[in-house]
Write an enzyme that holds these catalytic residues in place. Structure first.
Site, short mmCIF file in Angstrom:
data_model
loop_
_atom_site.label_atom_id
_atom_site.label_comp_id
_atom_site.label_asym_id
_atom_site.label_seq_id
_atom_site.Cartn_x
_atom_site.Cartn_y
_atom_site.Cartn_z
N TRP A 155 43.10 41.46 47.08
CA TRP A 155 44.08 42.14 47.92
C TRP A 155 45.32 42.58 47.15
CZ3 TRP A 155 48.21 38.99 47.27
CH2 TRP A 155 47.98 37.62 47.09
N ASN A 156 45.50 42.10 45.92
CA ASN A 156 46.84 42.31 45.34
C ASN A 156 47.08 43.74 44.85
OD1 ASN A 156 44.98 41.63 43.34
ND2 ASN A 156 46.56 40.91 41.96
N LYS A 179 33.36 46.41 48.37
CA LYS A 179 33.81 45.46 49.39
C LYS A 179 35.29 45.18 49.10
CE LYS A 179 34.41 41.44 51.53
NZ LYS A 179 35.88 41.43 51.46
N GLY A 232 38.80 38.67 41.34
CA GLY A 232 39.25 37.72 42.35
C GLY A 232 39.44 36.36 41.72
N GLU A 254 36.56 39.57 36.53
CA GLU A 254 38.00 39.49 36.20
C GLU A 254 38.59 38.45 37.13
OE1 GLU A 254 39.23 40.85 33.75
OE2 GLU A 254 38.07 42.65 33.33
N LEU A 255 39.00 37.31 36.55
CA LEU A 255 39.33 36.17 37.42
C LEU A 255 40.79 35.76 37.28
CD1 LEU A 255 35.97 34.31 36.74
CD2 LEU A 255 36.49 35.98 38.52
N CYS A 288 47.29 38.64 38.66
CA CYS A 288 46.43 37.77 37.85
C CYS A 288 47.07 37.48 36.50
CB CYS A 288 45.07 38.43 37.66
SG CYS A 288 45.19 40.10 37.02
N GLU A 386 46.31 27.95 38.93
CA GLU A 386 46.90 29.23 39.30
C GLU A 386 47.53 29.11 40.68
OE1 GLU A 386 44.29 32.55 40.36
OE2 GLU A 386 45.55 33.85 39.15
P1 NAD Z 1 39.25 35.84 46.28
O1 NAD Z 1 38.41 35.33 45.18
O2 NAD Z 1 39.53 34.96 47.43
O3 NAD Z 1 38.57 37.15 46.91
C1 NAD Z 1 38.22 38.25 46.11
C2 NAD Z 1 37.21 39.09 46.86
O4 NAD Z 1 35.99 38.37 47.01
C3 NAD Z 1 37.64 39.48 48.27
O5 NAD Z 1 37.20 40.80 48.52
C4 NAD Z 1 36.88 38.49 49.13
O6 NAD Z 1 36.67 38.95 50.43
C5 NAD Z 1 35.58 38.36 48.37
N1 NAD Z 1 34.85 37.11 48.61
C6 NAD Z 1 35.32 35.96 49.16
N2 NAD Z 1 34.34 35.02 49.16
C7 NAD Z 1 33.25 35.58 48.60
C8 NAD Z 1 31.93 35.11 48.28
N3 NAD Z 1 31.55 33.86 48.54
N4 NAD Z 1 31.08 35.96 47.67
C9 NAD Z 1 31.45 37.22 47.36
N5 NAD Z 1 32.68 37.72 47.63
C10 NAD Z 1 33.57 36.91 48.25
O7 NAD Z 1 40.58 36.37 45.60
P2 NAD Z 1 41.88 36.97 46.30
O8 NAD Z 1 42.59 35.84 46.97
O9 NAD Z 1 41.54 38.17 47.10
O10 NAD Z 1 42.71 37.47 45.02
C11 NAD Z 1 43.47 36.62 44.25
C12 NAD Z 1 42.70 36.18 43.02
O11 NAD Z 1 42.27 37.31 42.30
C13 NAD Z 1 43.56 35.40 42.06
O12 NAD Z 1 42.84 34.29 41.55
C14 NAD Z 1 43.84 36.39 40.94
O13 NAD Z 1 44.14 35.83 39.71
C15 NAD Z 1 42.59 37.17 40.92
N6 NAD Z 1 42.82 38.47 40.30
C16 NAD Z 1 42.30 38.70 39.06
C17 NAD Z 1 42.54 39.91 38.42
C18 NAD Z 1 41.98 40.20 37.05
O14 NAD Z 1 41.86 41.37 36.71
N7 NAD Z 1 41.60 39.21 36.26
C19 NAD Z 1 43.30 40.87 39.05
C20 NAD Z 1 43.82 40.60 40.31
C21 NAD Z 1 43.56 39.40 40.93
#
Ligand code: NAD
Length: 493
Positions: A155-156, A179, A232, A254-255, A288, A386
């Site tokens: 979402w960010n 998605k 995510g 990308e985590l 992130c 984090e």
């Molecule tokens: P999240 O992992 O909760 O969700 C990410 C996406 O995955 C969402 O679209 C969510 O609906 C989906 N999702 C949730 N459960 C799932 C499952 N079991 N299987 C498949 N998809 C699923 O992350 P968030 O809260 O939306 O975002 C914040 C996180 O993202 C932080 O950890 C941040 O560091 C990371 N992030 C990483 C980068 C990067 O480039 N490395 C960039 C931005 C954000």
């Protein structure tokens, strides 16, 4: 007072807007006002299935037959449309995720560059002629699209992080099922309309929205997917990689991060303080690459803390759509509770709150003060995990070796920074940091041509940079026999 209007949105499958098969919807709220503002289809596995089927059909149709030059033209047109609608898209993102309009507007202004960059390479991804040591063979390689890419986005920074996947994937001829995050579905749905307007054939770009993990799970485990590109959290990324592996599919991940900013005593401390602010308080720390661990040489530790606290005191929090605002609310209630619980854990672990540390309920919305913690050390949750919020953990170090050790004492390895005026030390330390991006006397900058990704638990593979195009291709090796002379069929040729 009348309730604000709630807008209805549709999913985008096979070139058309449509509701969820089940007819279900859910509401997206504005994190600043707390008001419901968008009603979105609550999709499920059957919608994912329909989108993957459309995306596969597009590969077999007009899109699959297109040359790179034609794909490039469509990508350039899309870039023009994004530039035309940048303000509107930025506004939608800010409403959905509560981040500053000025941050989202900056991202949207830069966004066309990703589509132009990869458009520029859509017609240049050649293979190689391979010297094989066999005079009777011509051997060459070609790069073919992996097929349907499942893109899962947080979402960010919804459209920016989508572009990191969609621009290279479309450039090489893949199709996509996207998605978006449950919290921020709207800008991606608006973007899908631009993809259609640009002239991409139906089925090339599909969006399935839905609440909870169902749609993401269905997408990452779908056998019709060629590759999953996920941004995510580390926890969900691991689940996505396992689901993809069951189909022997690749996953580009990308985590999360816990990036270290190393500030040496010989740094320009005014610039370093500004960089610390940029790293952890910009975007309310919801990035992130947040520079959340601040490692400071002991001689200047207190001075840097004072400078950062002085600036943090003046940070203007408030309405994300006011151009004077510097920090908006956090994006959702779960995130708000999580950040405050981390600050409480730091207090329990004996850290000192040098600034902030509380919610700011008077502002309305989900506001957390910019928070400066001192007296932190590895082993504390605020140092090891984090937080994804505006919380900086300061730690002193004595020498270069200790700084590097502390910086690398993390499960994560997404980014980092070195602040020093000594050029040898800057490069020496940058080389030793185990992270995918290191800035020297700077923080938080990205570009389409600069590879981005994580070491360790911060990810797998790289986005951006030319090489990311290969993430979306299979390499085929073609052997051509040149003599027509029969060979011994019982030996390896
Ligand atoms: P999240 O992992 O909760 O969700 C990410 C996406 O995955 C969402 O679209 C969510 O609906 C989906 N999702 C949730 N459960 C799932 C499952 N079991 N299987 C498949 N998809 C699923 O992350 P968030 O809260 O939306 O975002 C914040 C996180 O993202 C932080 O950890 C941040 O560091 C990371 N992030 C990483 C980068 C990067 O480039 N490395 C960039 C931005 C954000």
């Amino acid at each position: 007072m009348t309730a604000p209007e709630v807008h209805d949105w549709q999913m985008f499958i096979d070139g058309a807007a449509r509701p969820a098969t089940s007819g279900a919807t859910y509401i997206s709220t504005d994190p600043y006002t707390g008001a419901d503002w968008a009603r979105v289809p609550d999709g499920d596995a059957s919608d994912v299935d329909a989108a993957v089927t459309a995306a596969q059909a597009a590969l077999d149709g007009r899109w699959g037959a297109m040359q790179g030059t034609e794909r490039a033209r469509l990508l350039r047109r899309l870039a023009e449309l994004i530039a035309r609608d940048a303000e509107r898209l930025a506004d939608l993102e800010s409403r959905d995720n509560g981040k500053l309009l000025r941050e989202m507007a900056g991202q949207l202004k830069a966004l066309p560059e990703w589509y132009y960059f990869f458009a520029g390479h859509a017609d240049k991804l050649g293979g190689e002629v391979i010297p094989t040591g066999k005079s009777n063979y011509l051997c060459y390689t070609q790069h073919e699209p992996v097929g349907v890419v499942g893109a899962i986005v947080p979402w960010n920074s919804p459209l920016l992080l989508l572009a990191w996947k969609a621009a290279p994937a479309l450039a090489v001829g893949c199709t996509l099922v996207v998605k978006p995050s449950d919290y921020t579905p709207v800008s991606t749905l608006a973007f899908a309309e631009l993809v259609r307007e640009a002239g991409f054939p139906p089925g090339v770009f599909n969006v399935v929205t839905g609440q909870g993990p169902a749609v993401g799970q269905a997408l990452s485990s779908h056998p019709g997917i060629g590759k999953i590109a996920f941004t995510g959290s580390t926890q969900v990324g691991r689940q996505v990689a396992i689901a993809a592996a069951r189909n022997l599919n690749g996953a580009l991940l990308e985590l999360g991060g816990k990036s270290a900013q190393i500030v040496f005593a010989d740094a320009d401390l005014a610039l370093a303080a500004n960089g610390v602010i940029a790293g952890i308080f910009a975007a309310t720390g919801q990035t992130c690459i947040a520079g959340s661990r601040i490692l400071v040489q002991a001689d200047v530790h207190d001075e840097l803390v004072d400078r950062v606290v002085e600036r943090a005191r003046r940070i203007k929090m408030g309405d994300p759509r006011d151009p004077a605002t510097e920090m908006g609310p956090v994006s959702n209630a779960a995130q708000f509770d999580r950040i405050l619980s981390y600050i409480a854990s730091a207090r329990d672990d004996g850290a000192t709150v040098a600034h902030g540390g509380r919610a700011a309920p008077d502002l309305g919305g989900l506001f957390v003060e910019p928070t400066v913690l001192t007296g932190t050390r590895p082993g504390m949750r605020v140092v090891d995990e984090e937080i994804f919020g505006p919380v900086a953990a300061f730690m002193p170090f004595t020498d270069e070796a200790e700084a590097v050790k502390l910086a690398n004492d993390s499960d994560f390895g997404l980014a980092g920074a070195v602040w020093t005026q000594n050029v040898q030390k800057a490069h020496r330390v940058a080389a030793k940091i185990k992270a995918g991006s290191v800035w020297i006397n700077a923080y938080r900058t990205v570009a389409p041509g600069a590879p981005f990704g994580g070491y360790k638990s911060s990810g797998l593979g790289r986005e951006n940079g030319l090489a990311t195009m290969l993430e979306y291709t299979e390499t085929k090796t073609v052997w051509v026999e040149l003599t027509g002379v029969p060979r011994d069929p019982f030996t390896l040729g």
